[in-house]
Design an enzyme around this catalytic site. Structure first.
Site, PDB file in Angstrom:
ATOM      1  N   LYS A 184      -4.750 -11.982   9.129  1.00 13.10           N
ATOM      2  CA  LYS A 184      -4.904 -10.828  10.027  1.00 13.10           C
ATOM      3  C   LYS A 184      -5.524  -9.679   9.248  1.00 13.10           C
ATOM      4  O   LYS A 184      -4.905  -9.127   8.343  1.00 13.10           O
ATOM      5  CB  LYS A 184      -3.567 -10.369  10.604  1.00 13.10           C
ATOM      6  CG  LYS A 184      -3.811  -9.383  11.767  1.00 13.10           C
ATOM      7  CD  LYS A 184      -2.636  -8.511  12.087  1.00 13.10           C
ATOM      8  CE  LYS A 184      -2.535  -7.297  11.198  1.00 13.10           C
ATOM      9  NZ  LYS A 184      -3.615  -6.305  11.374  1.00 13.10           N
ATOM     10  N   SER A 238       0.826  -1.068   2.249  1.00 10.67           N
ATOM     11  CA  SER A 238       1.746  -0.024   1.788  1.00 10.67           C
ATOM     12  C   SER A 238       3.089  -0.630   1.376  1.00 10.67           C
ATOM     13  O   SER A 238       3.470  -1.704   1.864  1.00 10.67           O
ATOM     14  CB  SER A 238       1.962   0.983   2.916  1.00 10.67           C
ATOM     15  OG  SER A 238       2.556   0.324   4.017  1.00 10.67           O
ATOM     16  N   GLU A 259       0.718  -6.796  -2.999  1.00 15.92           N
ATOM     17  CA  GLU A 259      -0.033  -5.771  -3.738  1.00 15.92           C
ATOM     18  C   GLU A 259       0.098  -4.490  -2.941  1.00 15.92           C
ATOM     19  O   GLU A 259      -0.376  -4.396  -1.819  1.00 15.92           O
ATOM     20  CB  GLU A 259      -1.490  -6.214  -3.892  1.00 15.92           C
ATOM     21  CG  GLU A 259      -2.174  -5.526  -5.050  1.00 15.92           C
ATOM     22  CD  GLU A 259      -2.849  -4.244  -4.623  1.00 15.92           C
ATOM     23  OE1 GLU A 259      -2.138  -3.197  -4.593  1.00 15.92           O
ATOM     24  OE2 GLU A 259      -4.036  -4.292  -4.309  1.00 15.92           O
ATOM     25  N   CYS A 293      -6.267   1.433  -3.850  1.00 17.53           N
ATOM     26  CA  CYS A 293      -4.923   1.364  -4.440  1.00 17.53           C
ATOM     27  C   CYS A 293      -4.966   1.670  -5.928  1.00 17.53           C
ATOM     28  O   CYS A 293      -4.014   2.203  -6.493  1.00 17.53           O
ATOM     29  CB  CYS A 293      -4.311  -0.001  -4.179  1.00 17.53           C
ATOM     30  SG  CYS A 293      -5.406  -1.354  -4.599  1.00 17.53           S
ATOM     31  N   GLU A 393       1.879   8.032  -3.280  1.00 16.98           N
ATOM     32  CA  GLU A 393       0.477   7.638  -3.100  1.00 16.98           C
ATOM     33  C   GLU A 393      -0.108   8.396  -1.910  1.00 16.98           C
ATOM     34  O   GLU A 393       0.382   8.268  -0.783  1.00 16.98           O
ATOM     35  CB  GLU A 393       0.373   6.129  -2.875  1.00 16.98           C
ATOM     36  CG  GLU A 393      -1.063   5.652  -2.833  1.00 16.98           C
ATOM     37  CD  GLU A 393      -1.186   4.132  -2.694  1.00 16.98           C
ATOM     38  OE1 GLU A 393      -0.452   3.542  -1.883  1.00 16.98           O
ATOM     39  OE2 GLU A 393      -2.021   3.542  -3.400  1.00 16.98           O
TER      40      GLU A 393
HETATM   41  P1  ADP Z   1      -1.662   1.472   6.381  1.00 15.29           P
HETATM   42  O1  ADP Z   1      -0.517   2.296   6.906  1.00 15.29           O
HETATM   43  O2  ADP Z   1      -2.437   2.135   5.343  1.00 15.29           O
HETATM   44  O3  ADP Z   1      -2.516   0.875   7.467  1.00 15.29           O
HETATM   45  P2  ADP Z   1      -0.143  -0.915   6.121  1.00 15.29           P
HETATM   46  O4  ADP Z   1       0.572  -1.479   4.955  1.00 15.29           O
HETATM   47  O5  ADP Z   1       0.695  -0.493   7.273  1.00 15.29           O
HETATM   48  O6  ADP Z   1      -1.009   0.264   5.587  1.00 15.29           O
HETATM   49  O7  ADP Z   1      -1.234  -1.944   6.643  1.00 15.29           O
HETATM   50  C1  ADP Z   1      -1.784  -2.991   5.890  1.00 15.29           C
HETATM   51  C2  ADP Z   1      -1.883  -4.208   6.786  1.00 15.29           C
HETATM   52  O8  ADP Z   1      -0.574  -4.556   7.207  1.00 15.29           O
HETATM   53  C3  ADP Z   1      -2.699  -4.015   8.066  1.00 15.29           C
HETATM   54  O9  ADP Z   1      -3.392  -5.217   8.373  1.00 15.29           O
HETATM   55  C4  ADP Z   1      -1.621  -3.747   9.103  1.00 15.29           C
HETATM   56  O10 ADP Z   1      -2.008  -4.081  10.425  1.00 15.29           O
HETATM   57  C5  ADP Z   1      -0.536  -4.682   8.626  1.00 15.29           C
HETATM   58  N1  ADP Z   1       0.820  -4.342   9.072  1.00 15.29           N
HETATM   59  C6  ADP Z   1       1.326  -3.120   9.369  1.00 15.29           C
HETATM   60  N2  ADP Z   1       2.610  -3.210   9.760  1.00 15.29           N
HETATM   61  C7  ADP Z   1       2.947  -4.520   9.714  1.00 15.29           C
HETATM   62  C8  ADP Z   1       4.132  -5.270   9.987  1.00 15.29           C
HETATM   63  N3  ADP Z   1       5.249  -4.684  10.409  1.00 15.29           N
HETATM   64  N4  ADP Z   1       4.107  -6.602   9.802  1.00 15.29           N
HETATM   65  C9  ADP Z   1       2.988  -7.221   9.371  1.00 15.29           C
HETATM   66  N5  ADP Z   1       1.829  -6.569   9.105  1.00 15.29           N
HETATM   67  C10 ADP Z   1       1.802  -5.241   9.270  1.00 15.29           C
END
Ligand code: ADP
Length: 496
Positions: A184, A238, A259, A293, A393
């Protein structure tokens, strides 16, 4: 809103996949037919729509990946390697288009000649070198050895800041090992991953080996680690989301690597070559608008050169030109409104916390910036190590300067956050370089080098809350395998 890719470039049209995702051999909408708008961050205009998928779509992708797995696993390694090399060739032939697509969705000016083909070829070169070891045995009637086998269907979730490189890191290495994958991409930057998947099919990667499911993290994303038939997970993003992914993996006992970003220090000693250090440090925090990052976001400097360094950093930062990616600028907008609010909030926190804004500190004004998510490159001085802008960050072009008096203090400050992704040291003294390389708690250390650039195939990953596991490097494909020990006993003792 209209689809505006044509207004800034017509050449991405053949790789721009609108409204569909890849499940098996089919480019399909989401099961519900719902979509998400992908927005150009420079002007908030619509670039494309992507399927808004959920657990049902992930399940369909897992089915497709399961069907493709046995044949892909059993394809001999030379053939698998040659298909992945062919994929790299197609990426090279389409490098300009891919670069423009990524620039549009991420909002960054071009990064110059693409490194994606070399990145994938590095991985492809490992496919036919996945080897086990022979094992000593207790008796001559037994032979022992290990096999490195793929997991089966694996999953990955990637962020939006470098979608092309992130996609190849996870997908390239996972399929090189013989796995099939459901990935995804981030909802903000899914177009480059979809284009790379199309090129993979064109190169002969069999249908179902790569499945790209688009959607929100809480819907399609959450369904990946929750899926019991996905056997391994790779995640970049994140720490908060990484923690959720790990919880979901724990429920299914699914192994994973994470990561999770950083707060990387740039430690500058009094003997540093500032002519080299200053441009590299400013580029390091403004490249991709600080949304990397590995960005070196804290300057930890010896007090004797503190004032001079701050003057020079400010002058260098003022040379950074800001604007939409297709203009001759060095820095674009932030990715979206959430990120824009977050960065401006941190700038406010820095001001309220008593740090001094040396340059930047707000939003650039002018017609060029229209409706986009632009912020100024910002330099804070007199930051204390415990301030939030020095600990958290920001993921924006915000650099904090902290003055120190001794090497010990520099180490304590540099290591004094929850993160440990990258650290840089600027010095001409080999003794300092050796001591600091050992003392810094980070997965990568650069000496006279920001963001650890210039190395081919360095393993990448974090210490502490920056995550665990490594991508890239000589083990990138091995990381997507599991080890089986085989002992083989003859019915009779050998007669010689
Ligand atoms: P940001 O807030 O900078 O977008 P995220 O860590 O939330 O950073 O996003 C990184 C990836 O993780 C994206 O592909 C996002 O759609 C996905 N993501 C966000 N929340 C979830 C979750 N609860 N479960 C799985 N994937 C997630």
């Amino acid at each position: 809103m209209t689809i505006t890719s044509a207004s800034t470039s017509t050449s991405t049209d053949s790789l721009l996949i609108d409204g569909r995702q890849l499940i098996g051999r089919e480019w399909v909408p989401s099961a519900t037919g719902r979509t998400i708008d992908v927005i150009n961050p420079a002007n908030r205009e619509l670039l494309a729509r992507i399927p808004r998928s959920d657990a049902a779509d992930v399940d369909a992708a897992v089915e497709a990946a399961e069907q493709a797995f046995p044949a892909w696993r059993d394809t001999n390694a030379s053939v698998r390697a040659s298909i992945i090399f062919r994929w790299a060739d197609l990426i090279e032939q389409n490098a300009d288009e891919l670069d423009q697509l990524e620039s549009q969705e991420v909002g960054r000016p071009s990064w110059g000649p693409s490194r994606l083909p070399a990145q994938l070829r590095f991985i492809a070169g490992q496919v036919d070198k996945v080897q086990g070891v022979s094992l000593p045995t207790y008796s001559p009637d037994t032979i022992g050895f290990t096999l490195r086998e793929p997991y089966g269907v694996v999953g990955a979730i990637i962020p939006w800041n470098a979608p092309g490189a992130m996609f190849l890191n996870e997908v390239g290495a996972a399929i090189a090992a013989g796995n099939t994958i459901v990935i995804k991409p981030a909802e903000d930057a899914p177009l480059t991953p979809l284009a790379l998947a199309k090129l993979a099919l064109d190169a002969g990667v069999p249908a179902g080996v790569i499945n790209v499911v688009t959607g929100y993290g809480s819907e399609a994303g959450a369904a990946i680690p929750a899926h019991p038939r996905i056997r391994r997970i790779g995640f970049t993003g994140s720490p908060a989301t990484g923690s959720l992914i790990m919880e979901a993996c724990a429920r299914n006992l699914t192994p994973l690597h994470l990561e999770l970003g950083g707060k990387s220090p740039q430690v500058v000693f009094a003997d540093a070559d500032l002519d080299a250090a200053v441009p590299a440090m400013v580029a390091g925090i403004t490249l991709n608008t600080g949304q990397i990052c590995a960005a070196g976001s804290r300057v930890v400097v010896m007090r004797s050169i503190h004032a001079e360094l701050v003057d020079r950093l400010a002058a260098e930062m003022q040379k950074v030109t800001v604007g939409p990616w297709h203009q001759p600028v060095t820095m674009g907008p932030l990715i979206n409104e959430k990120q824009y609010d977050r960065v401006l909030n941190y700038i406010e926190l820095g001001k309220q916390g008593g740090a001094d804004v040396v340059t930047g500190g707000g939003v650039p004004q002018g017609d060029l910036y229209g409706n986009g998510f632009f912020v100024q490159p910002t330099l804070f001085d007199n930051v204390s190590p415990d301030m939030r802008i020095a600990q958290e960050e920001i993921f924006g072009p915000v650099l904090s300067v902290i003055a120190v008096d001794t090497e010990e203090e520099a180490i304590a400050v540099a290591n004094g956050t929850d993160y440990g992704l990258v650290a840089s040291v600027w010095t001409q003294d080999v003794g300092i370089a050796v001591r600091m390389s050992r003392a810094l708690n980070a997965g990568q250390v650069g000496v006279n080098n920001a963001i650890g650039a210039g190395v081919i195939g360095g393993p990448f990953g974090g210490y502490k809350n920056s995550g665990f596991g490594r991508t890239m490097g000589a083990d990138s494909v091995l990381n997507w395998t599991q080890v089986k020990t085989v002992s083989m006993r003859s019915a009779t003792l050998p007669q010689f």
